[in-house]
Design a protein around this motif. Structure first.
Motif, PDB file in Angstrom:
ATOM      1  N   GLU A  68      39.692  49.815  52.935  1.00  9.74           N
ATOM      2  CA  GLU A  68      38.999  50.753  53.824  1.00  9.74           C
ATOM      3  C   GLU A  68      38.973  52.177  53.294  1.00  9.74           C
ATOM      4  O   GLU A  68      37.974  52.878  53.442  1.00  9.74           O
ATOM      5  CB  GLU A  68      39.629  50.729  55.217  1.00  9.74           C
ATOM      6  N   GLU A  69      40.054  52.636  52.663  1.00  8.46           N
ATOM      7  CA  GLU A  69      40.073  54.027  52.214  1.00  8.46           C
ATOM      8  C   GLU A  69      39.109  54.284  51.050  1.00  8.46           C
ATOM      9  O   GLU A  69      38.807  55.428  50.733  1.00  8.46           O
ATOM     10  CB  GLU A  69      41.489  54.478  51.866  1.00  8.46           C
ATOM     11  N   ALA A  70      38.594  53.235  50.431  1.00  9.51           N
ATOM     12  CA  ALA A  70      37.638  53.384  49.333  1.00  9.51           C
ATOM     13  C   ALA A  70      36.195  53.298  49.825  1.00  9.51           C
ATOM     14  O   ALA A  70      35.271  53.427  49.032  1.00  9.51           O
ATOM     15  CB  ALA A  70      37.881  52.313  48.273  1.00  9.51           C
ATOM     16  N   GLU A  71      36.000  53.102  51.136  1.00  8.39           N
ATOM     17  CA  GLU A  71      34.661  52.905  51.688  1.00  8.39           C
ATOM     18  C   GLU A  71      34.187  54.107  52.485  1.00  8.39           C
ATOM     19  O   GLU A  71      34.983  54.773  53.149  1.00  8.39           O
ATOM     20  CB  GLU A  71      34.651  51.664  52.578  1.00  8.39           C
ATOM     21  N   GLN A  97      47.896  47.427  47.169  1.00 12.79           N
ATOM     22  CA  GLN A  97      47.978  48.879  47.373  1.00 12.79           C
ATOM     23  C   GLN A  97      46.828  49.576  46.647  1.00 12.79           C
ATOM     24  O   GLN A  97      46.544  49.269  45.497  1.00 12.79           O
ATOM     25  CB  GLN A  97      49.317  49.382  46.825  1.00 12.79           C
ATOM     26  N   VAL A 106      41.321  56.721  44.661  1.00 13.24           N
ATOM     27  CA  VAL A 106      39.901  56.489  44.924  1.00 13.24           C
ATOM     28  C   VAL A 106      39.129  57.725  44.481  1.00 13.24           C
ATOM     29  O   VAL A 106      39.517  58.852  44.798  1.00 13.24           O
ATOM     30  CB  VAL A 106      39.637  56.242  46.424  1.00 13.24           C
ATOM     31  N   LYS A 136      33.104  58.096  45.344  1.00  8.59           N
ATOM     32  CA  LYS A 136      32.516  57.260  46.399  1.00  8.59           C
ATOM     33  C   LYS A 136      31.017  57.520  46.460  1.00  8.59           C
ATOM     34  O   LYS A 136      30.594  58.670  46.492  1.00  8.59           O
ATOM     35  CB  LYS A 136      33.121  57.594  47.763  1.00  8.59           C
ATOM     36  N   ASN A 149      42.950  45.139  51.873  1.00 11.09           N
ATOM     37  CA  ASN A 149      42.447  46.255  52.665  1.00 11.09           C
ATOM     38  C   ASN A 149      41.983  47.378  51.743  1.00 11.09           C
ATOM     39  O   ASN A 149      42.784  48.049  51.120  1.00 11.09           O
ATOM     40  CB  ASN A 149      43.534  46.767  53.609  1.00 11.09           C
TER      41      ASN A 149
END
Length: 115
Positions: free
Chosen positions: A59-62, A103, A107, A110, A57
């Motif tokens: 998602e928090e890096a996208e 984990q 990040v 972006k 997962n």
């Protein structure tokens, strides 16, 4: 006397089982560039010369998707995960390794990319 012997044996067996139980490996920490689009993702380690297949997962890096083609972009990430043995992974076996991320630690940077 027999009861004490049985209790002693049971205690040794119970404690021995506890001593040999393995904890799950949390993995190592990796730093590099995460690339993603609507159908694939990859990770290029800092100082590395090739992209690895990525699972987990992220998602928090996208960034949020803009349009029907989904989200495309890159980010610099620090992750904890497990690296596979060398092989042929993901898109037609083009990646030499598979990094399974457990984990996301950090990040930064972006950036959106156009399809």
């Amino acid at each position: 006397m027999k009861l004490l012997f049985v209790i002693g044996i049971a205690t040794v067996l119970l404690c021995g089982g506890c001593a040999t139980a393995k904890r799950p490996d949390p993995g190592k920490v990796y730093s590099g560039t995460y690339f993603y689009n609507f159908e694939s993702s990859s990770f290029t380690p800092d100082g590395g010369d090739g992209a690895w297949c990525l699972s987990g997962n992220m998602e928090e890096a996208e960034l949020p998707a803009k349009g029907a083609s989904g989200s495309w972009g890159t980010a610099h990430v620090v992750v904890r995960g497990t690296l596979s043995p060398p092989g042929h992974y993901c898109n037609m076996g083009a990646s030499k390794f598979l990094l399974t991320v457990s984990q996301v630690l950090k990040v930064s940077d972006k950036r959106a990319r156009e399809p």
